[in-house]
Each structure stands twice: as C-alpha cells, then as structure tokens.
Scaffold this active site. Sequence first.
Site, mmCIF file in Angstrom:
data_model
loop_
_atom_site.group_PDB
_atom_site.id
_atom_site.type_symbol
_atom_site.label_atom_id
_atom_site.label_comp_id
_atom_site.label_asym_id
_atom_site.label_seq_id
_atom_site.Cartn_x
_atom_site.Cartn_y
_atom_site.Cartn_z
ATOM 1 N N ARG A 94 -84.047 70.207 -5.969
ATOM 2 C CA ARG A 94 -84.043 70.762 -4.597
ATOM 3 C C ARG A 94 -84.952 69.919 -3.697
ATOM 4 O O ARG A 94 -85.763 69.144 -4.195
ATOM 5 C CB ARG A 94 -84.550 72.204 -4.641
ATOM 6 C CG ARG A 94 -83.562 73.091 -5.337
ATOM 7 C CD ARG A 94 -83.937 74.537 -5.261
ATOM 8 N NE ARG A 94 -82.845 75.288 -5.853
ATOM 9 C CZ ARG A 94 -82.453 76.482 -5.469
ATOM 10 N NH1 ARG A 94 -83.078 77.099 -4.496
ATOM 11 N NH2 ARG A 94 -81.445 77.077 -6.050
ATOM 12 N N TRP A 112 -79.726 84.754 1.883
ATOM 13 C CA TRP A 112 -80.329 85.921 2.556
ATOM 14 C C TRP A 112 -81.120 85.443 3.782
ATOM 15 O O TRP A 112 -80.996 85.995 4.874
ATOM 16 C CB TRP A 112 -81.257 86.651 1.570
ATOM 17 C CG TRP A 112 -81.972 87.834 2.138
ATOM 18 C CD1 TRP A 112 -81.529 89.122 2.166
ATOM 19 C CD2 TRP A 112 -83.256 87.837 2.765
ATOM 20 N NE1 TRP A 112 -82.465 89.938 2.768
ATOM 21 C CE2 TRP A 112 -83.533 89.162 3.146
ATOM 22 C CE3 TRP A 112 -84.218 86.854 3.053
ATOM 23 C CZ2 TRP A 112 -84.719 89.541 3.782
ATOM 24 C CZ3 TRP A 112 -85.390 87.217 3.694
ATOM 25 C CH2 TRP A 112 -85.629 88.549 4.051
ATOM 26 N N GLU A 148 -83.159 72.465 -13.586
ATOM 27 C CA GLU A 148 -82.361 71.774 -12.558
ATOM 28 C C GLU A 148 -82.962 71.955 -11.149
ATOM 29 O O GLU A 148 -82.628 71.214 -10.226
ATOM 30 C CB GLU A 148 -80.917 72.308 -12.539
ATOM 31 C CG GLU A 148 -80.080 71.906 -13.740
ATOM 32 C CD GLU A 148 -80.431 72.658 -15.025
ATOM 33 O OE1 GLU A 148 -80.837 73.838 -14.929
ATOM 34 O OE2 GLU A 148 -80.347 72.064 -16.109
ATOM 35 N N ASN A 149 -83.837 72.945 -10.979
ATOM 36 C CA ASN A 149 -84.357 73.235 -9.634
ATOM 37 C C ASN A 149 -85.257 72.119 -9.074
ATOM 38 O O ASN A 149 -85.524 72.084 -7.873
ATOM 39 C CB ASN A 149 -85.112 74.574 -9.603
ATOM 40 C CG ASN A 149 -84.199 75.781 -9.631
ATOM 41 O OD1 ASN A 149 -84.584 76.862 -10.048
ATOM 42 N ND2 ASN A 149 -82.957 75.613 -9.169
ATOM 43 N N ASP A 176 -80.601 85.329 -7.658
ATOM 44 C CA ASP A 176 -79.872 84.368 -6.835
ATOM 45 C C ASP A 176 -79.621 84.934 -5.432
ATOM 46 O O ASP A 176 -79.452 86.148 -5.266
ATOM 47 C CB ASP A 176 -78.536 84.050 -7.526
ATOM 48 C CG ASP A 176 -77.977 82.716 -7.087
ATOM 49 O OD1 ASP A 176 -78.638 82.010 -6.297
ATOM 50 O OD2 ASP A 176 -76.866 82.371 -7.530
ATOM 51 N N ARG A 204 -72.046 83.041 -13.049
ATOM 52 C CA ARG A 204 -72.389 81.972 -13.997
ATOM 53 C C ARG A 204 -73.668 82.324 -14.740
ATOM 54 O O ARG A 204 -74.471 83.115 -14.254
ATOM 55 C CB ARG A 204 -72.702 80.663 -13.236
ATOM 56 C CG ARG A 204 -71.572 79.989 -12.587
ATOM 57 C CD ARG A 204 -72.051 78.635 -12.016
ATOM 58 N NE ARG A 204 -73.017 78.797 -10.933
ATOM 59 C CZ ARG A 204 -72.695 79.014 -9.672
ATOM 60 N NH1 ARG A 204 -71.443 79.096 -9.319
ATOM 61 N NH2 ARG A 204 -73.636 79.145 -8.751
ATOM 62 N N LEU A 205 -73.872 81.639 -15.885
ATOM 63 C CA LEU A 205 -75.129 81.824 -16.626
ATOM 64 C C LEU A 205 -76.172 80.773 -16.259
ATOM 65 O O LEU A 205 -77.360 80.957 -16.509
ATOM 66 C CB LEU A 205 -74.878 81.763 -18.133
ATOM 67 C CG LEU A 205 -74.382 83.057 -18.762
ATOM 68 C CD1 LEU A 205 -74.255 82.876 -20.269
ATOM 69 C CD2 LEU A 205 -75.342 84.201 -18.474
HETATM 70 C C1 FPP Z 1 -82.394 81.371 -6.323
HETATM 71 O O1 FPP Z 1 -81.944 81.578 -5.007
HETATM 72 C C2 FPP Z 1 -83.831 81.598 -6.410
HETATM 73 C C3 FPP Z 1 -84.751 80.723 -6.897
HETATM 74 C C4 FPP Z 1 -84.389 79.398 -7.423
HETATM 75 C C5 FPP Z 1 -86.200 81.028 -6.891
HETATM 76 C C6 FPP Z 1 -86.544 82.404 -7.387
HETATM 77 C C7 FPP Z 1 -88.000 82.652 -7.221
HETATM 78 C C8 FPP Z 1 -88.530 83.780 -6.719
HETATM 79 C C9 FPP Z 1 -87.742 84.962 -6.324
HETATM 80 C C10 FPP Z 1 -90.018 83.909 -6.647
HETATM 81 C C11 FPP Z 1 -90.489 84.625 -7.875
HETATM 82 C C12 FPP Z 1 -91.930 84.565 -8.063
HETATM 83 C C13 FPP Z 1 -92.571 84.589 -9.282
HETATM 84 C C14 FPP Z 1 -94.043 84.599 -9.385
HETATM 85 C C15 FPP Z 1 -91.840 84.571 -10.539
HETATM 86 P P1 FPP Z 1 -81.336 80.351 -4.194
HETATM 87 O O2 FPP Z 1 -82.446 79.659 -3.489
HETATM 88 O O3 FPP Z 1 -80.553 79.492 -5.116
HETATM 89 O O4 FPP Z 1 -80.405 81.084 -3.169
HETATM 90 P P2 FPP Z 1 -79.043 80.498 -2.567
HETATM 91 O O5 FPP Z 1 -78.090 80.347 -3.720
HETATM 92 O O6 FPP Z 1 -78.627 81.564 -1.608
HETATM 93 O O7 FPP Z 1 -79.377 79.196 -1.904
#
Ligand code: FPP
Length: 255
Positions: A78, A32, A74-75, A27, A201-202
């Site tokens: 987005r 970032w 849930e993603n 997360d 959270r989980l």
């Molecule tokens: C959560 O951060 C991150 C994700 C929903 C995506 C995670 C995916 C990767 C790191 C790529 C991995 C690649 C492979 C091949 C498995 P967020 O976007 O929710 O961050 P935020 O809470 O700061 O908005």
Amino acid sequence: MNNFDYDTCPTDLDSDRLPQHVAVIMDGNGRWAKRQGFPRIAGHRQGARTLKNLVHCCKDWGIPALTAYAFSTENWRRPLEEVDFLLVLFERLLRQELAEMDHEGVRISFIGDLSPLPPSLRREIDRAVLATANNQAVHFSVAVNYGSRAELTHACRQIAEQVRQGTLQPEDINEQVIEQHLYTSGTPDPDLLIRSSGELRLSNYLLWQLAYAEFYFTDVFWPDFDRAVFYKALQHYQMRDRRYGTVKLQQSYAG
Ligand code: FPP
C-alpha cells in the site's frame, strides 16, 4: 425484531452453542472513509474503534477468543503513508488501550512475522503480550504481517530443520506436528470467520486453521460493524449444521 440493548448476549442465541473462537477480516475501511468524504486513514481509525468494541462484546457475550487480521504480508504494497499510519496506529492503540484491556481481563497476543516491524512497535507488542499473559476473559489475537502461506512455509522450514538434525523422523510428521509449528499453536481453531464489506475471499488468512470454520460475509463496511451485525452473524452461525465431514445418523445409509 431488533429491540435488544446488546449489553448482554441476546437471549435467542443459544449460549451453549456460541462460537468459541471468531476470526475477522476487517475489510472496507477505505471505502467507508471515501463514502464519508474522508481520507482512507480515517477509516482505519474508525475501524480500530470497531475492533475495540468487538473485543468488549466478545467478553460481554461469553465468546472466549477473537482473532483479527490487522495487516497482511501483502499490505506492505500500500502507499507508504498508509502503511506508516497503520503501524503508528497499532503502536498508539497498544499504548493507550493496554491498561483498560488488561483490567478487562483480555489476553493479547500476535500472530505473524513481527521481525520487520519498527522496534518501538515491537516493544509495545512485547509489553502488551507480557502484561496480559495470565488474563482469562477473552483471548484477543492480532494478525500483523501475517500471511497463511508464509506461516506454513515457516512451519515447514522448522520441521525440516528438526529432520536434518535427526530429532524428528519424516514418518512422525503429522497434523499435530504441523499445528505445533504454526503461529496459532495452542489456540483452538476458529469456529466462525466473518469478513465485512461484501468481499468473498480468504486473502491468505488462517488457511489451515479455518478448515472446518463456518463463514459469514456481510456487506457492511468494517467501521460500521456493530453489535447488531455481530448478532446477525451469530444467528446465522447457529443455524448452520456443522458435520465435520461426517453424516447425521438419520441421513446415513446405515440401517
Ligand atoms: C482493510 O480495509 C483494513 C486494513 C488493511 C487495516 C485494518 C486495521 C484496523 C482496523 C486497525 C486495527 C488496530 C489494531 C490495533 C489491531 P481496506 O483498507 O482494505 O478497505 P477498502 O477495501 O475499502 O480499501
């Protein structure tokens, strides 16, 4: 004291008590990126590099299994561009990194309902899973379109179907039967769950499998999660007293 190079497992960690399976919720990619003045997708790109480094770290330090939450059920809610970017990123990474991961002895597998994913991504997934099926160094599992409630619902349906067909009696349904119908069937449960970015959270992740896991939360955003932070998580893990619902003899009332 922070003078390790981290190439090998820091010597103050007890190599006999390392977690055998670490689960991560990656997360903080978006925050970032925002902090650096970049678009959110830059955070995901950097987050993917972090994940690749962590797979290598698990191999170098002797941790045999890692499961990463890459995309939840849930993603899909987005913005479309972000969803598309993530799906293309997964596909590109699989294509680019497969040879090296295979060479390193990484076994790649996926958990989640993969049926709604684009056919080209599913092909790369099938190729990666097949190519690395016999590798033994690290089992790297990626949760894509994964949600624990959906997983448990899916398991219930499969079990109910067996009951309907008369191949299973209701009284024979036990924890092992349920476990056999989860996406993670055959993989030992995680010992340690790590979530980055300060969220506590989980988020519908491995609810059954994390029943006895230790949890470690860090404020570090996922793209900044490096070996030093992982080391800290493992130090905390080794300070925990895992009792699995029992009591230690000297703490019990017996005798
Ligand atoms: C959560 O951060 C991150 C994700 C929903 C995506 C995670 C995916 C990767 C790191 C790529 C991995 C690649 C492979 C091949 C498995 P967020 O976007 O929710 O961050 P935020 O809470 O700061 O908005």
